[in-house]
Design a protein around this motif. Structure first.
Motif, mmCIF file in Angstrom:
data_model
loop_
_atom_site.group_PDB
_atom_site.id
_atom_site.type_symbol
_atom_site.label_atom_id
_atom_site.label_comp_id
_atom_site.label_asym_id
_atom_site.label_seq_id
_atom_site.Cartn_x
_atom_site.Cartn_y
_atom_site.Cartn_z
ATOM 1 N N VAL A 243 -30.482 6.494 31.539
ATOM 2 C CA VAL A 243 -29.539 6.136 30.468
ATOM 3 C C VAL A 243 -29.777 4.740 29.915
ATOM 4 C CG1 VAL A 243 -27.767 7.675 31.396
ATOM 5 C CG2 VAL A 243 -27.804 5.263 32.091
ATOM 6 N N GLY A 244 -30.741 4.006 30.470
ATOM 7 C CA GLY A 244 -30.937 2.652 29.973
ATOM 8 C C GLY A 244 -32.289 2.080 30.345
ATOM 9 N N ILE A 245 -32.732 1.101 29.559
ATOM 10 C CA ILE A 245 -33.955 0.361 29.836
ATOM 11 C C ILE A 245 -33.687 -1.116 29.621
ATOM 12 C CG2 ILE A 245 -34.724 0.886 27.476
ATOM 13 C CD1 ILE A 245 -37.556 0.306 28.311
ATOM 14 N N VAL A 246 -34.214 -1.925 30.522
ATOM 15 C CA VAL A 246 -34.125 -3.375 30.417
ATOM 16 C C VAL A 246 -35.552 -3.920 30.458
ATOM 17 C CG1 VAL A 246 -33.300 -5.514 31.476
ATOM 18 C CG2 VAL A 246 -31.887 -3.433 31.586
ATOM 19 N N LEU A 247 -35.931 -4.665 29.439
ATOM 20 C CA LEU A 247 -37.245 -5.306 29.387
ATOM 21 C C LEU A 247 -37.024 -6.800 29.431
ATOM 22 C CD1 LEU A 247 -40.268 -5.361 29.077
ATOM 23 C CD2 LEU A 247 -39.992 -4.982 26.622
ATOM 24 N N LEU A 248 -37.448 -7.424 30.524
ATOM 25 C CA LEU A 248 -37.111 -8.803 30.811
ATOM 26 C C LEU A 248 -38.368 -9.620 31.091
ATOM 27 C CD1 LEU A 248 -34.499 -10.542 31.300
ATOM 28 C CD2 LEU A 248 -34.787 -10.016 33.741
ATOM 29 N N ALA A 249 -38.528 -10.739 30.363
ATOM 30 C CA ALA A 249 -39.573 -11.718 30.648
ATOM 31 C C ALA A 249 -38.932 -12.839 31.451
ATOM 32 C CB ALA A 249 -40.180 -12.255 29.367
ATOM 33 N N MET A 250 -39.509 -13.149 32.612
ATOM 34 C CA MET A 250 -38.870 -14.082 33.544
ATOM 35 C C MET A 250 -39.753 -15.314 33.711
ATOM 36 S SD MET A 250 -37.794 -11.120 36.275
ATOM 37 C CE MET A 250 -36.637 -12.104 37.223
ATOM 38 N N GLU A 251 -39.343 -16.387 33.051
ATOM 39 C CA GLU A 251 -40.080 -17.640 33.130
ATOM 40 C C GLU A 251 -39.072 -18.793 33.132
ATOM 41 O OE1 GLU A 251 -43.492 -20.177 30.701
ATOM 42 O OE2 GLU A 251 -43.164 -18.067 30.261
ATOM 43 N N PRO A 252 -38.740 -19.318 34.317
ATOM 44 C CA PRO A 252 -37.756 -20.402 34.382
ATOM 45 C C PRO A 252 -38.143 -21.523 33.417
ATOM 46 C CG PRO A 252 -38.361 -19.652 36.572
ATOM 47 C CD PRO A 252 -39.292 -18.975 35.620
ATOM 48 N N VAL A 254 -35.630 -19.999 31.750
ATOM 49 C CA VAL A 254 -34.930 -19.005 30.941
ATOM 50 C C VAL A 254 -35.504 -17.626 31.212
ATOM 51 C CG1 VAL A 254 -36.470 -19.433 28.974
ATOM 52 C CG2 VAL A 254 -34.264 -18.339 28.590
ATOM 53 N N TRP A 255 -34.611 -16.641 31.293
ATOM 54 C CA TRP A 255 -35.024 -15.247 31.309
ATOM 55 C C TRP A 255 -34.807 -14.699 29.897
ATOM 56 C CZ3 TRP A 255 -32.478 -12.923 36.344
ATOM 57 C CH2 TRP A 255 -33.146 -13.445 37.461
ATOM 58 N N HIS A 256 -35.832 -14.045 29.385
ATOM 59 C CA HIS A 256 -35.826 -13.559 28.006
ATOM 60 C C HIS A 256 -35.619 -12.046 28.012
ATOM 61 C CE1 HIS A 256 -38.280 -13.096 24.009
ATOM 62 N NE2 HIS A 256 -36.987 -12.843 23.854
ATOM 63 N N LEU A 257 -34.435 -11.613 27.572
ATOM 64 C CA LEU A 257 -34.125 -10.191 27.482
ATOM 65 C C LEU A 257 -34.695 -9.664 26.167
ATOM 66 C CD1 LEU A 257 -32.741 -7.687 28.613
ATOM 67 C CD2 LEU A 257 -30.569 -8.519 27.677
#
Length: 362
Positions: A243-252, A254-257
């Motif tokens: 029912v859902g997808i999350v695409l997350l770039a993780m670079e302190p 900041v996390w970029h949704l």
């Protein structure tokens, strides 16, 4: 290059379209093997099927049951009103855009009536029925576990809605009675086709309107700086599927949704808000800010509301300076997260490797 809009629901006329013969004039009607195969093929591809027929309801339905195909039709509209009204009701009940609905009928006048009132609905003559599975609009790019059981999930959803309508207490009590469970896990290679399908089929609850290809998603799986998460749900009536997808770039720091998309089927359960609260809680514990991409479309107003309700706002925070410039039309929404409480109406389950604090319904 023009992208073909995939049909989500095919609406059938009955007399001399689905079957040979006329219910009110012939002693019997005949369903050919070729048409039966079309019904089965489209069902296996996850294309829902409904009926809009000017007929005696009870008599027509008995024929559908006798022929062994009644179970394939999620929303039969059999009566004497205009077929455009029936198709509009079906689209609204399914929460599908008219452009994702198709209609097949042997009568040119009926197709013209639908085309006049619902110009986005694609209309086909009955003689084209057996060719429908070969057309690109009836050919989703992948067949997944969820697509093959989509009809069953919608039928369970209608039972769920019936139970909701019969419930007389507070809505939260009803939601707790469902024994809702949400699972958030890293997508594996075998799940990518399900994730891609969700980005293709979801428009109202897609934060950017971007459709990620199979190849693009697989490339992100191999990138240690990204997470591709898939969200599934179930309850006492059965699985909701992916029912859902999350695409997350993780670079302190900041996390970029980059993308959040959820199925329209779970809007009423607040699935988008639950995902955002979980992600916010996780980011708070990691000590990072969240920046979410959002592009306004004609249909995703609900997603903007979900972001705003979760606390995302425009901001000039310097954390966004580490991100590449956004694509045209994309807004950057910012949140400095704080811990969030556990959800009250469902149980959340995290996969191994994903820090997760919300674990049980209250």
């Amino acid at each position: 290059m023009t992208t073909t809009t995939i049909v989500k629901c095919l609406v059938w006329d009955l007399d001399n379209t689905l079957w040979r013969g006329t219910v009110l004039e012939d002693t019997d009607v005949v369903l050919t093997d070729a048409v039966r195969e079309v019904i089965s093929t489209l069902d296996g591809r996850g294309i829902l099927q409904a009926v809009a027929s000017k007929n005696d309801h009870d008599l027509a339905w008995k024929h559908l049951e006798r022929l062994g195909v009644a179970e394939y039709f999620v929303l039969p509209r059999i009566g004497w009103g205009p077929k455009s009204h029936s198709i509009r009701e079906i689209a609204e009940r399914l929460n599908f855009a008219p452009a994702t609905i198709a209609f097949v009928d042997d009568q040119p006048a009926e197709r013209a009536e639908v085309a006049f009132h619902l110009p986005e609905v694609r209309c086909y003559p009955a003689e084209q029925v057996t060719a429908l599975p070969t057309l690109p609009e009836f050919s989703p790019p992948a067949s997944t576990v969820d697509s093959r059981r989509r009809r069953l999930m919608y039928q369970a959803g209608f039972e769920r809605d019936h139970a909701r309508a019969a419930h007389s207490g507070p809505d939260d009590d009803f939601l707790r009675s469902l024994d809702l469970r949400m699972t958030i896990t890293p997508a594996g290679h075998e799940e990518i086709s399900r994730v891609e399908e969700l980005t293709l089929r979801t428009s109202q609850m897609n934060a950017t309107g971007v459709h990620y290809s199979d190849a693009a998603l697989r490339a992100l799986l191999a990138d240690s700086g990204h997470e591709v998460l898939v969200v599934t749900m179930s309850d006492r009536f059965g699985p909701h599927g992916a029912v859902g997808i999350v695409l997350l770039a993780m670079e302190p720091p900041v996390w970029h949704l980059k993308l959040l998309a959820t199925s329209c089927r779970v809007v009423s359960f607040g699935a988008g808000a639950v995902i955002l609260n979980w992600l916010t809680d996780r980011a708070a514990r990691a000590g990072v800010h969240l920046v979410a991409d959002f592009r306004r479309t004609e249909r995703n107003r609900l997603m903007e509301v979900a972001y705003r309700f979760a606390g995302f706002m425009e901001s000039g925070c310097v954390c966004a300076s580490v991100l590449e410039d956004p694509a045209g039309g994309v807004e950057r929404l910012h949140l400095e997260p704080s811990p969030r409480p556990e959800p009250k109406t469902l149980k959340l389950i995290a996969a191994e490797g994903i820090p997760f604090t919300a674990s049980a319904a209250r």
